[in-house]
Motif scaffolding. Structure first.
Motif, short mmCIF file in Angstrom:
data_model
loop_
_atom_site.label_atom_id
_atom_site.label_comp_id
_atom_site.label_asym_id
_atom_site.label_seq_id
_atom_site.Cartn_x
_atom_site.Cartn_y
_atom_site.Cartn_z
N ARG A 156 -4.40 11.07 -0.98
CA ARG A 156 -5.46 10.66 -0.07
C ARG A 156 -5.40 9.14 0.04
NH1 ARG A 156 -6.17 14.35 -3.11
NH2 ARG A 156 -6.94 13.23 -4.90
N TYR A 157 -5.64 8.65 1.22
CA TYR A 157 -5.60 7.21 1.43
C TYR A 157 -6.69 6.82 2.41
CZ TYR A 157 -4.21 2.69 3.27
OH TYR A 157 -4.22 1.38 3.68
N THR A 158 -7.41 5.78 2.07
CA THR A 158 -8.38 5.18 2.97
C THR A 158 -8.18 3.68 2.89
OG1 THR A 158 -9.97 6.94 2.59
CG2 THR A 158 -10.83 4.91 3.49
N GLY A 159 -8.07 3.04 4.03
CA GLY A 159 -7.87 1.61 4.01
C GLY A 159 -8.32 0.97 5.30
N GLN A 160 -8.52 -0.33 5.23
CA GLN A 160 -8.91 -1.07 6.42
C GLN A 160 -8.43 -2.50 6.31
OE1 GLN A 160 -13.21 -0.82 6.43
NE2 GLN A 160 -13.36 -2.98 6.02
N ASP A 178 -8.54 4.07 15.77
CA ASP A 178 -8.78 3.43 14.47
C ASP A 178 -9.21 1.97 14.62
OD1 ASP A 178 -7.83 5.79 13.30
OD2 ASP A 178 -5.78 5.03 13.15
N ASN A 210 0.86 -1.17 0.00
CA ASN A 210 0.00 0.00 0.00
C ASN A 210 0.90 1.23 0.00
OD1 ASN A 210 0.86 0.50 2.62
ND2 ASN A 210 -0.98 -0.28 3.58
N SER A 264 -9.19 0.68 10.66
CA SER A 264 -9.38 1.47 9.45
C SER A 264 -8.85 2.87 9.70
CB SER A 264 -10.85 1.52 9.06
OG SER A 264 -11.62 2.09 10.08
N ARG A 265 -8.39 3.50 8.62
CA ARG A 265 -7.86 4.85 8.76
C ARG A 265 -7.97 5.59 7.44
NH1 ARG A 265 -1.94 5.61 9.87
NH2 ARG A 265 -1.88 6.91 8.07
N THR A 266 -8.01 6.90 7.57
CA THR A 266 -8.05 7.80 6.43
C THR A 266 -6.94 8.81 6.62
OG1 THR A 266 -10.42 7.51 6.20
CG2 THR A 266 -9.46 9.45 5.16
N GLU A 267 -6.22 9.07 5.56
CA GLU A 267 -5.11 10.02 5.65
C GLU A 267 -5.15 10.96 4.46
OE1 GLU A 267 -0.46 9.47 4.95
OE2 GLU A 267 -1.22 8.40 6.71
N ASN A 268 -5.03 12.24 4.73
CA ASN A 268 -4.92 13.25 3.69
C ASN A 268 -3.59 13.94 3.85
OD1 ASN A 268 -7.53 12.89 2.59
ND2 ASN A 268 -8.40 14.08 4.26
#
Length: 144
Positions: free
Chosen positions: A92-96, A58, A24, A73-77
């Protein structure tokens, strides 16, 4: 395999991997996330789950139908701008990720204890659930 790389990435090595093995954006492979060690400690099971890059907020743990479900899960900008306020780089990243463990239908929420420290989630629960003691029938005396 030594192959020419484009922008520092091994193009052909990544192409030949299974999708679950690919990295990732943080450099972790999906197969490396949530690596779990299970120990038998004094009549309890202790799960140590690696969750690098995640925060306590998270992570969610749920006990349902005898399964201990752990989800992170997390979201990062990430925004980087030049001096004029124009984007030079933006991601931007969103994953779990999640894991489930069968622990038995006898366990209750109160039997499970969790602690998160320095990227490692530790979950402890008894090997065998405490047997419920049937309530003793109590009668109220009748005067007269």
């Amino acid at each position: 395999m030594l192959m020419p790389s484009i922008f520092g990435e091994d193009l052909f090595d990544d192409w030949m991997r299974l999708p679950v093995e690919r990295e990732n954006h943080r450099g972790y492979r999906a197969t490396e996330l949530m690596k779990t060690d299970i120990k038998d400690v004094d009549g309890n099971y202790e799960l140590s789950i690696d969750l690098p890059g995640f925060h306590k907020e998270d992570v969610k743990i749920q006990l349902k139908d005898g399964y201990l479900n752990i989800q992170a899960s997390r979201t990062e900008n990430k925004d980087e701008k030049d001096n004029n306020g124009k984007y030079v780089h933006r991601e931007r990243y969103t994953g779990q990720c999640s894991r489930s463990f069968y622990v038995g239908k006898e366990l209750e929420h109160e039997d499970i204890h969790a602690k998160y420290d320095n990227g490692v989630l530790t979950v402890t629960f008894p090997k065998e659930a405490k047997k419920k003691v049937p309530e003793e029938k109590k009668f109220i005396s009748i005067e007269g």
